[in-house]
Design a protein around this motif. Structure first.
Motif, PDB file in Angstrom:
ATOM      1  N   THR A 199      45.219  30.942  38.169  1.00  0.00           N
ATOM      2  CA  THR A 199      46.172  31.958  37.717  1.00  0.00           C
ATOM      3  C   THR A 199      45.458  33.145  37.080  1.00  0.00           C
ATOM      4  N   LEU A 200      44.455  32.876  36.246  1.00  0.00           N
ATOM      5  CA  LEU A 200      43.737  33.973  35.591  1.00  0.00           C
ATOM      6  C   LEU A 200      42.988  34.829  36.607  1.00  0.00           C
ATOM      7  N   SER A 201      42.364  34.190  37.582  1.00  0.00           N
ATOM      8  CA  SER A 201      41.622  34.978  38.586  1.00  0.00           C
ATOM      9  C   SER A 201      42.584  35.832  39.405  1.00  0.00           C
ATOM     10  N   GLU A 202      43.772  35.296  39.696  1.00  0.00           N
ATOM     11  CA  GLU A 202      44.780  36.093  40.415  1.00  0.00           C
ATOM     12  C   GLU A 202      45.216  37.292  39.584  1.00  0.00           C
ATOM     13  N   ARG A 203      45.447  37.062  38.287  1.00  0.00           N
ATOM     14  CA  ARG A 203      45.897  38.156  37.419  1.00  0.00           C
ATOM     15  C   ARG A 203      44.812  39.225  37.252  1.00  0.00           C
ATOM     16  N   LEU A 204      43.565  38.807  37.281  1.00  0.00           N
ATOM     17  CA  LEU A 204      42.467  39.775  37.158  1.00  0.00           C
ATOM     18  C   LEU A 204      42.233  40.545  38.458  1.00  0.00           C
ATOM     19  N   GLY A 205      42.724  40.012  39.561  1.00  0.00           N
ATOM     20  CA  GLY A 205      42.636  40.709  40.839  1.00  0.00           C
ATOM     21  C   GLY A 205      41.236  40.816  41.414  1.00  0.00           C
ATOM     22  N   ILE A 206      40.346  39.913  41.006  1.00  0.00           N
ATOM     23  CA  ILE A 206      38.978  39.938  41.542  1.00  0.00           C
ATOM     24  C   ILE A 206      38.875  38.920  42.663  1.00  0.00           C
ATOM     25  N   GLU A 207      38.737  39.426  43.883  1.00  0.00           N
ATOM     26  CA  GLU A 207      38.674  38.553  45.052  1.00  0.00           C
ATOM     27  C   GLU A 207      37.281  38.615  45.668  1.00  0.00           C
ATOM     28  N   GLY A 208      36.954  37.597  46.431  1.00  0.00           N
ATOM     29  CA  GLY A 208      35.672  37.589  47.121  1.00  0.00           C
ATOM     30  C   GLY A 208      34.546  37.110  46.229  1.00  0.00           C
ATOM     31  N   GLU A 209      33.332  37.282  46.698  1.00  0.00           N
ATOM     32  CA  GLU A 209      32.156  36.770  45.995  1.00  0.00           C
ATOM     33  C   GLU A 209      31.800  37.664  44.809  1.00  0.00           C
ATOM     34  N   LEU A 210      31.187  37.057  43.792  1.00  0.00           N
ATOM     35  CA  LEU A 210      30.798  37.838  42.618  1.00  0.00           C
ATOM     36  C   LEU A 210      29.809  38.928  42.965  1.00  0.00           C
ATOM     37  N   VAL A 211      28.927  38.658  43.941  1.00  0.00           N
ATOM     38  CA  VAL A 211      27.903  39.642  44.300  1.00  0.00           C
ATOM     39  C   VAL A 211      28.513  40.958  44.782  1.00  0.00           C
ATOM     40  N   ALA A 212      29.772  40.874  45.231  1.00  0.00           N
ATOM     41  CA  ALA A 212      30.436  42.085  45.720  1.00  0.00           C
ATOM     42  C   ALA A 212      31.031  42.929  44.590  1.00  0.00           C
ATOM     43  N   GLN A 213      30.974  42.408  43.346  1.00  0.00           N
ATOM     44  CA  GLN A 213      31.581  43.119  42.214  1.00  0.00           C
ATOM     45  C   GLN A 213      30.513  43.834  41.386  1.00  0.00           C
ATOM     46  N   THR A 214      30.881  44.969  40.806  1.00  0.00           N
ATOM     47  CA  THR A 214      29.951  45.660  39.905  1.00  0.00           C
ATOM     48  C   THR A 214      29.874  44.906  38.570  1.00  0.00           C
ATOM     49  N   ASP A 215      28.750  45.086  37.882  1.00  0.00           N
ATOM     50  CA  ASP A 215      28.630  44.478  36.556  1.00  0.00           C
ATOM     51  C   ASP A 215      29.730  44.979  35.630  1.00  0.00           C
ATOM     52  N   LYS A 216      30.073  46.265  35.742  1.00  0.00           N
ATOM     53  CA  LYS A 216      31.103  46.821  34.856  1.00  0.00           C
ATOM     54  C   LYS A 216      32.437  46.100  35.065  1.00  0.00           C
ATOM     55  N   ARG A 217      32.770  45.885  36.329  1.00  0.00           N
ATOM     56  CA  ARG A 217      34.054  45.223  36.591  1.00  0.00           C
ATOM     57  C   ARG A 217      34.048  43.794  36.055  1.00  0.00           C
ATOM     58  N   LEU A 218      32.920  43.118  36.202  1.00  0.00           N
ATOM     59  CA  LEU A 218      32.820  41.748  35.701  1.00  0.00           C
ATOM     60  C   LEU A 218      32.824  41.720  34.166  1.00  0.00           C
TER      61      LEU A 218
END
Length: 393
Positions: A294-313
């Motif tokens: 549920t938390l990951s859905e609410r945060l809207g971060i999909e896919g692998e972590l490597v695809a995300q910027t450090d700022k977004r994480l």
């Protein structure tokens, strides 16, 4: 009309505070009448701690109580301590254990604590009248006259120990406040405390998590508690939530740290350690699977972590460390373990619990504007305030 039966003290309410006051006064040689509308004493004691009675907390201190006067509880708590009540429990051969955070419980049953109090009242030759609703209370010529059933009693000392209006299904009412006001005492507006929150609006998405619990830090203003939080079909409960609810006022937001053991930047570090992992999988390593989803859905971060910027994480990690809820209310007096507020302390002596302007009138326990944290603190206030009044009535 027959003359009232004379006593040295009449105590209204045979709960924890009232029984402690009665046994203390009785063992001083006072002639004590203890009255209660219920058919047995200590009904709230019997249901406390899941039936095992969380009878005190070894970490008791005045700063763990809410009151309009935060210093009021110091005197009584300092003169009758958890060690004093533990000694009484030990003297009666009652086995007990510390659960967590200084909370002491009977190994057996809460019935043992009620039996202890009754035995001690018997030692003090306390007269107990059960199933006796009070019909009238009058004061004249330095005597309090109490009419109950078809009888009347009189005494120079009257103790209000009828508690607050929490858990009305057990017969709890606002009687203490009505009586206090009649004698000119102020009452701090009572409100539910140690009570679950209800959630509305977009927060209702969390209702799908009903039954899920997690170790969190709950915050409101400057207060914070680390314990379990429990999602319910109505909102949020569990020890951390009950604790923080006592400090919450309508409109306040609640902050939840879902991952209190992880430091800022942990999610960006997780990306370097496990670049192919997804947020849901990483959260599931720390939280129940349904909550992680549920938390990951609410945060809207999909896919692998490597695809995300450090700022977004980092932003996601910050939100997980201070997830904001604005409850739309609480489950009210029906589910509140106690009330905050009550008979104002500025009209009472902190030494004797006696009303400053009404000689012989005392108020103790939950009826007074002193409300403890969850975990045995309210019982310790009952013992301490009851003992303090019992020394002088």
């Amino acid at each position: 009309m027959t003359n009232p039966t004379p006593y040295d003290a009449i105590i209204l309410g045979a709960g924890a505070a009232g029984m402690m006051c009665a046994l203390t006064a009785g063992q001083r040689g006072r002639r004590v009448l203890l009255l209660d509308h219920a058919d047995e004493p200590g009904k709230k004691i019997l249901i406390s701690g899941g039936g095992r009675c969380n009878f005190t907390n070894i970490h008791t201190a005045p700063d763990r109580y809410l009151s309009a006067n935060p210093h009021f509880a110091k005197s009584a708590l300092g003169r009758y301590t958890p060690a004093d009540f533990i000694a009484l429990v030990d003297a009666h051969g009652i086995a007990w254990h510390e659960k967590t955070l200084g909370q002491l419980f009977c190994d057996g049953s809460a019935k043992q604590i009620v039996a202890l109090l009754r035995d001690e009242c018997d030692r003090g030759r306390v007269i107990i009248g059960l199933g006796q609703p009070v019909r009238a209370v009058d004061h004249a010529d330095r005597q309090y006259r109490v009419t109950f059933g078809d009888r009347t009693a009189a005494a120079p000392s009257l103790v209000i120990a009828t508690g607050g209006p929490s858990i009305p299904k057990m017969g709890a009412t606002g009687f203490a406040y009505d009586l206090a006001r009649r004698f000119g005492l102020k009452v701090v507006e009572p409100r539910p405390a140690l009570v679950p929150f209800t959630l509305g609006g977009e927060e209702t998405l969390f209702r799908s998590l009903s039954g899920v619990a997690a170790d969190v830090v709950a915050r409101c203003g400057k207060m914070a508690f680390r314990e379990a939080a429990l999602f319910t079909h109505k909102g949020l409960s569990g020890p951390a939530i009950l604790q923080i609810s006592s400090y919450w006022r309508h409109g306040d937001s609640i902050g939840i740290d879902f991952l209190p053991d992880l430091r800022p930047g942990w999610l960006a570090e997780a990306k370097r350690a496990k670049p192919r992992a997804g947020l849901r999988g990483v959260l599931a390593g720390h939280l129940p699977a349904r909550l992680a989803e549920t938390l990951s859905e609410r945060l809207g971060i999909e896919g692998e972590l490597v695809a995300q910027t450090d700022k977004r994480l980092d932003d996601a990690a910050r939100r997980l460390a201070d997830w904001r809820f604005t409850p739309n209310g609480t489950e009210g007096l029906a589910k509140a373990e106690v009330v905050a507020g009550g008979i104002a302390t500025d009209g009472l002596s902190s030494q004797t619990m006696e009303a400053r302007k009404v000689p012989g009138l005392h108020a103790i326990g939950e009826a007074v504007d002193v409300t403890g944290w969850l975990g045995g603190y309210n019982f310790q206030w009952a013992w301490a305030s009851g003992w303090a009044a019992g020394q002088v009535v």
